[in-house]
Design a protein around this motif. Structure first.
Motif, PDB file in Angstrom:
ATOM      1  N   ALA A 107       0.845  -1.210   0.000  1.00  0.00           N
ATOM      2  CA  ALA A 107       0.000   0.000   0.000  1.00  0.00           C
ATOM      3  C   ALA A 107       0.875   1.254   0.000  1.00  0.00           C
ATOM      4  CB  ALA A 107      -0.925  -0.006   1.225  1.00  0.00           C
ATOM      5  N   ILE A 108       1.927   1.261   0.807  1.00  0.00           N
ATOM      6  CA  ILE A 108       2.831   2.423   0.866  1.00  0.00           C
ATOM      7  C   ILE A 108       3.538   2.592  -0.476  1.00  0.00           C
ATOM      8  CG2 ILE A 108       4.949   3.331   1.933  1.00  0.00           C
ATOM      9  CD1 ILE A 108       3.898   2.070   4.611  1.00  0.00           C
ATOM     10  N   ASN A 109       4.000   1.477  -1.048  1.00  0.00           N
ATOM     11  CA  ASN A 109       4.638   1.556  -2.361  1.00  0.00           C
ATOM     12  C   ASN A 109       3.699   2.134  -3.410  1.00  0.00           C
ATOM     13  OD1 ASN A 109       7.443   0.538  -3.099  1.00  0.00           O
ATOM     14  ND2 ASN A 109       6.827  -0.907  -1.492  1.00  0.00           N
ATOM     15  N   MET A 110       2.474   1.646  -3.444  1.00  0.00           N
ATOM     16  CA  MET A 110       1.522   2.132  -4.457  1.00  0.00           C
ATOM     17  C   MET A 110       1.174   3.595  -4.209  1.00  0.00           C
ATOM     18  SD  MET A 110      -0.986  -1.039  -5.432  1.00  0.00           S
ATOM     19  CE  MET A 110      -1.650  -1.391  -3.811  1.00  0.00           C
ATOM     20  N   ALA A 111       0.972   3.967  -2.949  1.00  0.00           N
ATOM     21  CA  ALA A 111       0.611   5.355  -2.631  1.00  0.00           C
ATOM     22  C   ALA A 111       1.695   6.321  -3.095  1.00  0.00           C
ATOM     23  CB  ALA A 111       0.362   5.497  -1.130  1.00  0.00           C
ATOM     24  N   ARG A 112       2.934   5.878  -3.062  1.00  0.00           N
ATOM     25  CA  ARG A 112       4.047   6.733  -3.495  1.00  0.00           C
ATOM     26  C   ARG A 112       4.005   7.028  -4.997  1.00  0.00           C
ATOM     27  NH1 ARG A 112       9.003   4.145   0.129  1.00  0.00           N
ATOM     28  NH2 ARG A 112       8.583   5.373   2.020  1.00  0.00           N
ATOM     29  N   ALA A 113       3.231   6.231  -5.748  1.00  0.00           N
ATOM     30  CA  ALA A 113       3.126   6.455  -7.195  1.00  0.00           C
ATOM     31  C   ALA A 113       1.933   7.340  -7.548  1.00  0.00           C
ATOM     32  CB  ALA A 113       3.003   5.111  -7.912  1.00  0.00           C
ATOM     33  N   LEU A 114       1.185   7.778  -6.533  1.00  0.00           N
ATOM     34  CA  LEU A 114      -0.031   8.556  -6.783  1.00  0.00           C
ATOM     35  C   LEU A 114       0.221  10.042  -6.570  1.00  0.00           C
ATOM     36  CD1 LEU A 114      -2.631   6.338  -4.865  1.00  0.00           C
ATOM     37  CD2 LEU A 114      -1.792   6.097  -7.218  1.00  0.00           C
ATOM     38  N   PRO A 115      -0.606  10.900  -7.168  1.00  0.00           N
ATOM     39  CA  PRO A 115      -0.482  12.335  -6.885  1.00  0.00           C
ATOM     40  C   PRO A 115      -0.883  12.621  -5.433  1.00  0.00           C
ATOM     41  CG  PRO A 115      -2.454  11.901  -8.200  1.00  0.00           C
ATOM     42  CD  PRO A 115      -1.699  10.605  -8.112  1.00  0.00           C
ATOM     43  N   ALA A 116      -0.604  13.840  -4.959  1.00  0.00           N
ATOM     44  CA  ALA A 116      -0.842  14.197  -3.549  1.00  0.00           C
ATOM     45  C   ALA A 116      -2.299  13.985  -3.152  1.00  0.00           C
ATOM     46  CB  ALA A 116      -0.422  15.644  -3.301  1.00  0.00           C
ATOM     47  N   ASP A 117      -3.224  14.141  -4.102  1.00  0.00           N
ATOM     48  CA  ASP A 117      -4.650  13.939  -3.783  1.00  0.00           C
ATOM     49  C   ASP A 117      -5.123  12.535  -4.178  1.00  0.00           C
ATOM     50  OD1 ASP A 117      -4.433  14.421  -6.494  1.00  0.00           O
ATOM     51  OD2 ASP A 117      -6.271  15.622  -6.619  1.00  0.00           O
ATOM     52  N   GLY A 118      -4.194  11.639  -4.453  1.00  0.00           N
ATOM     53  CA  GLY A 118      -4.554  10.258  -4.772  1.00  0.00           C
ATOM     54  C   GLY A 118      -4.829   9.456  -3.509  1.00  0.00           C
ATOM     55  N   HIS A 119      -5.372   8.230  -3.685  1.00  0.00           N
ATOM     56  CA  HIS A 119      -5.690   7.435  -2.495  1.00  0.00           C
ATOM     57  C   HIS A 119      -5.659   5.934  -2.761  1.00  0.00           C
ATOM     58  CE1 HIS A 119      -6.889   8.333   1.625  1.00  0.00           C
ATOM     59  NE2 HIS A 119      -7.381   7.107   1.635  1.00  0.00           N
ATOM     60  N   VAL A 120      -5.112   5.198  -1.777  1.00  0.00           N
ATOM     61  CA  VAL A 120      -5.154   3.738  -1.772  1.00  0.00           C
ATOM     62  C   VAL A 120      -6.177   3.317  -0.719  1.00  0.00           C
ATOM     63  CG1 VAL A 120      -3.890   1.587  -1.343  1.00  0.00           C
ATOM     64  CG2 VAL A 120      -2.726   3.513  -2.452  1.00  0.00           C
ATOM     65  N   HIS A 121      -7.194   2.559  -1.133  1.00  0.00           N
ATOM     66  CA  HIS A 121      -8.126   1.934  -0.193  1.00  0.00           C
ATOM     67  C   HIS A 121      -7.684   0.492  -0.051  1.00  0.00           C
ATOM     68  CE1 HIS A 121     -10.949   5.282   0.022  1.00  0.00           C
ATOM     69  NE2 HIS A 121     -10.645   5.491  -1.241  1.00  0.00           N
ATOM     70  N   THR A 122      -7.109   0.159   1.094  1.00  0.00           N
ATOM     71  CA  THR A 122      -6.574  -1.190   1.277  1.00  0.00           C
ATOM     72  C   THR A 122      -7.395  -1.935   2.321  1.00  0.00           C
ATOM     73  OG1 THR A 122      -4.592  -2.512   1.732  1.00  0.00           O
ATOM     74  CG2 THR A 122      -4.763  -0.386   2.881  1.00  0.00           C
ATOM     75  N   ILE A 123      -7.658  -3.216   2.044  1.00  0.00           N
ATOM     76  CA  ILE A 123      -8.597  -4.011   2.845  1.00  0.00           C
ATOM     77  C   ILE A 123      -7.842  -5.115   3.577  1.00  0.00           C
ATOM     78  CG2 ILE A 123     -10.678  -5.448   2.753  1.00  0.00           C
ATOM     79  CD1 ILE A 123     -11.280  -4.046   0.003  1.00  0.00           C
ATOM     80  N   GLU A 124      -8.091  -5.233   4.879  1.00  0.00           N
ATOM     81  CA  GLU A 124      -7.390  -6.230   5.698  1.00  0.00           C
ATOM     82  C   GLU A 124      -8.373  -6.898   6.657  1.00  0.00           C
ATOM     83  OE1 GLU A 124      -4.258  -7.635   5.770  1.00  0.00           O
ATOM     84  OE2 GLU A 124      -5.223  -8.810   7.333  1.00  0.00           O
ATOM     85  N   ALA A 125      -8.378  -8.230   6.655  1.00  0.00           N
ATOM     86  CA  ALA A 125      -9.336  -8.968   7.473  1.00  0.00           C
ATOM     87  C   ALA A 125      -8.893  -9.097   8.933  1.00  0.00           C
ATOM     88  CB  ALA A 125      -9.567 -10.361   6.879  1.00  0.00           C
ATOM     89  N   LEU A 126      -7.587  -9.150   9.198  1.00  0.00           N
ATOM     90  CA  LEU A 126      -7.107  -9.395  10.563  1.00  0.00           C
ATOM     91  C   LEU A 126      -6.787  -8.084  11.275  1.00  0.00           C
ATOM     92  CD1 LEU A 126      -4.759 -12.514  10.121  1.00  0.00           C
ATOM     93  CD2 LEU A 126      -7.198 -12.421  10.699  1.00  0.00           C
ATOM     94  N   SER A 127      -7.378  -7.892  12.464  1.00  0.00           N
ATOM     95  CA  SER A 127      -7.205  -6.617  13.175  1.00  0.00           C
ATOM     96  C   SER A 127      -5.749  -6.400  13.593  1.00  0.00           C
ATOM     97  CB  SER A 127      -8.132  -6.543  14.396  1.00  0.00           C
ATOM     98  OG  SER A 127      -7.888  -7.632  15.255  1.00  0.00           O
TER      99      SER A 127
END
Ligand code: DHB
Ligand code: MG
Length: 228
Positions: A87-107
């Motif tokens: 998620a951090i890697n992908m977010a670094r490829a986005l513009p400042a107003d971009g967004h990664v919605h990442t889904i995780e089942a385990l708390s």
């Protein structure tokens, strides 16, 4: 050298590929920008917290960043956050107003990822949605993302794909991890219980008329495709 046109290709397998070996992968890795100190620290902290040491390779991370950047991606959906590395890697490829919605089942994983994302350079570009992939995907609107990355629960990939083809816009990028089934693609009796599900998914997505997709032999095999 005289500019004589060769009739035969250098590799004697027209329309085929150079045979890739372990040496080639080491060559690629040695020519890829390594992860930075922050991600190295994240990996060490994840290991100390006994989070499984599963993550995309630095080469795969570079490829995914390049694809996201080249496609002018603003919004990404990811299924399977784990420690937050991809998620951090992908977010670094986005513009400042971009967004990664990442889904995780385990708390436990979601809490760890949120903690490290908050300290990262892309803290305001990532939301960790806690819940099962299928449940959270259903809450995301149609045509609300430019790209998706499928990971996590392999038997659920067909369902993730259907949902992501609804969520991602036409022309958007769909990526799916582990096409090589944890290295067990050609094992007749794979020991990994999820290997058969990956093989079945590979056959399904390859024949899916909704995408134009291909496996890139990087990491454990990465499906990349565009939604037609
Ligand atoms: C493993 C690797 C993955 O990328 C994944 O999604 C799940 C499991 C593994 O190496 O076990
Ligand atoms: Mg994976």
């Amino acid at each position: 050298m005289p500019a004589t046109k060769r009739i035969q290709p250098r590799i004697n397998m027209s329309a085929e590929s150079t045979r890739i070996t372990t040496d080639h992968f080491q060559y690629i890795a040695a020519r890829t920008i390594p992860e930075d100190a922050f991600l190295r620290d994240l990996n060490a902290a994840a290991a100390a917290a006994e989070i499984p040491p599963i993550r995309i390779s630095a080469e795969q991370a570079a490829l995914m960043r390049i694809l996201l950047t080249a496609a002018n991606t603003k919004t990404v959906v990811e299924v399977g956050t784990l420690a937050g590395y991809s998620a951090i890697n992908m977010a670094r490829a986005l513009p400042a107003d971009g967004h990664v919605h990442t889904i995780e089942a385990l708390s436990k994983h979601a809490d760890f990822a949120r903690d490290w994302i908050a300290r990262s350079d892309v803290a305001d570009r990532i939301t960790v949605h806690e819940g099962k992939g299928a449940d959270v995907l259903r809450t995301l609107p149609a045509d609300s993302a430019d790209a998706a990355f499928l990971d996590a629960d392999k038997p659920k990939y067909p369902l993730y794909l259907d949902e992501c083809l609804r969520i991602v816009r036409t022309g958007g990028l769909i990526m799916a991890d582990n096409a090589f089934a944890f290295g067990q693609l050609f094992d007749e009796n794979p020991t990994d219980p999820e290997a058969p599900a990956m093989k079945a998914f590979n056959d399904k997505i390859a024949a899916d008329p909704r995408l134009d997709a291909v496996i890139i032999p990087i990491g454990d095999g990465l499906w990349i495709g565009v939604k037609k």
